[in-house]
Design a protein around this motif. Structure first.
Motif, PDB file in Angstrom:
ATOM      1  N   THR A 102     -11.478  15.633  47.927  1.00 14.39           N
ATOM      2  CA  THR A 102     -12.314  15.666  47.131  1.00 14.39           C
ATOM      3  C   THR A 102     -12.885  14.985  46.038  1.00 14.39           C
ATOM      4  O   THR A 102     -11.890  15.245  45.148  1.00 14.39           O
ATOM      5  CB  THR A 102     -12.782  17.484  47.045  1.00 14.39           C
ATOM      6  OG1 THR A 102     -12.784  17.712  48.518  1.00 14.39           O
ATOM      7  CG2 THR A 102     -14.255  17.608  46.944  1.00 14.39           C
ATOM      8  N   ASN A 104     -15.886  14.657  42.947  1.00 12.30           N
ATOM      9  CA  ASN A 104     -17.100  14.518  42.418  1.00 12.30           C
ATOM     10  C   ASN A 104     -17.695  13.222  42.004  1.00 12.30           C
ATOM     11  O   ASN A 104     -17.372  12.952  41.507  1.00 12.30           O
ATOM     12  CB  ASN A 104     -16.967  15.542  41.575  1.00 12.30           C
ATOM     13  CG  ASN A 104     -16.098  17.188  42.385  1.00 12.30           C
ATOM     14  OD1 ASN A 104     -16.349  17.465  43.260  1.00 12.30           O
ATOM     15  ND2 ASN A 104     -14.759  17.225  41.442  1.00 12.30           N
ATOM     16  N   PRO A 123     -19.507  18.048  45.389  1.00 13.26           N
ATOM     17  CA  PRO A 123     -18.707  17.231  46.040  1.00 13.26           C
ATOM     18  C   PRO A 123     -18.821  16.374  47.549  1.00 13.26           C
ATOM     19  O   PRO A 123     -19.624  16.301  47.903  1.00 13.26           O
ATOM     20  CB  PRO A 123     -17.840  18.374  46.224  1.00 13.26           C
ATOM     21  CG  PRO A 123     -18.970  19.432  46.981  1.00 13.26           C
ATOM     22  CD  PRO A 123     -20.187  18.889  46.068  1.00 13.26           C
TER      23      PRO A 123
END
Length: 185
Positions: A102, A104, A123
């Motif tokens: 993930t 951001n 995200p």
């Protein structure tokens, strides 16, 4: 996901949403230009290393913003409604121990060449399937609403900027001009 916050614009509100798109728009041309849009140079790429240092064989994941497109709409004294599309490329390095990661990224609305009015972090989940080392994708932030005091305030008074959320070490790495791009095999 929606965020409604008060802005620096006389008690008005700014809305960022990653879920919706333009609908039922008036077909008349905008009364002025859209806000400028782009990525922040120092935050348009990210390289994540293992604890072994910032060498090529220690790369876990990389990300890069390859393009930003903005579409906007406003008439009379209505707020500016905008949608932004962001092109990403993500890489999985030899040091990665998983096929998912993930990242951001942020979308910020600013007064042109001034302070940030509002910033929202989103995200993006990436899966490296079937042994792929590179994944490209597009993300859309579908509803950005920028209030205007009156019809004399043009979209040219604003900017919409995007970039990765970086640690101090990642920011320093980027500022030195170093970069590692993973190549497809």
């Amino acid at each position: 996901m929606r965020l409604l916050v008060s802005s620096a614009l006389a008690g008005s509100a700014l809305l960022l949403s990653a879920c919706s798109t333009f609908e039922n728009l008036d077909t008349r041309p905008n009364q002025g230009p859209c806000p400028a849009a782009g990525s922040v140079y120092e935050a348009q790429r990210i390289v994540e290393f293992t604890d072994g240092g910032d060498q090529y064989n220690n790369i876990e994941f990389t990300g890069e913003i390859n393009g930003v497109r903005l579409f906007c709409r406003y008439l009379e004294d209505d707020p500016i409604e905008a949608q932004i599309e962001i092109d990403f490329a993500f890489g999985r390095g030899d040091a990665a121990t998983t096929n998912q990661h993930t990242f951001n990224y942020f979308v910020a609305v600013t007064r042109t060449n001034r302070a940030v009015i509002e910033k929202q972090v989103f995200p993006v989940n990436v899966e490296f399937r079937n042994g792929r080392q590179i994944v490209t994708m597009e993300e859309t932030v579908g509803r950005i609403v920028i209030p205007r005091a009156d019809s004399s305030i043009s979209g040219a008074n604003f900017e919409i900027l995007v970039g990765f959320e970086l640690t101090d070490e990642q920011r320093t790495f980027n500022e030195t001009g170093r970069r590692f791009l993973l190549q497809t095999q």
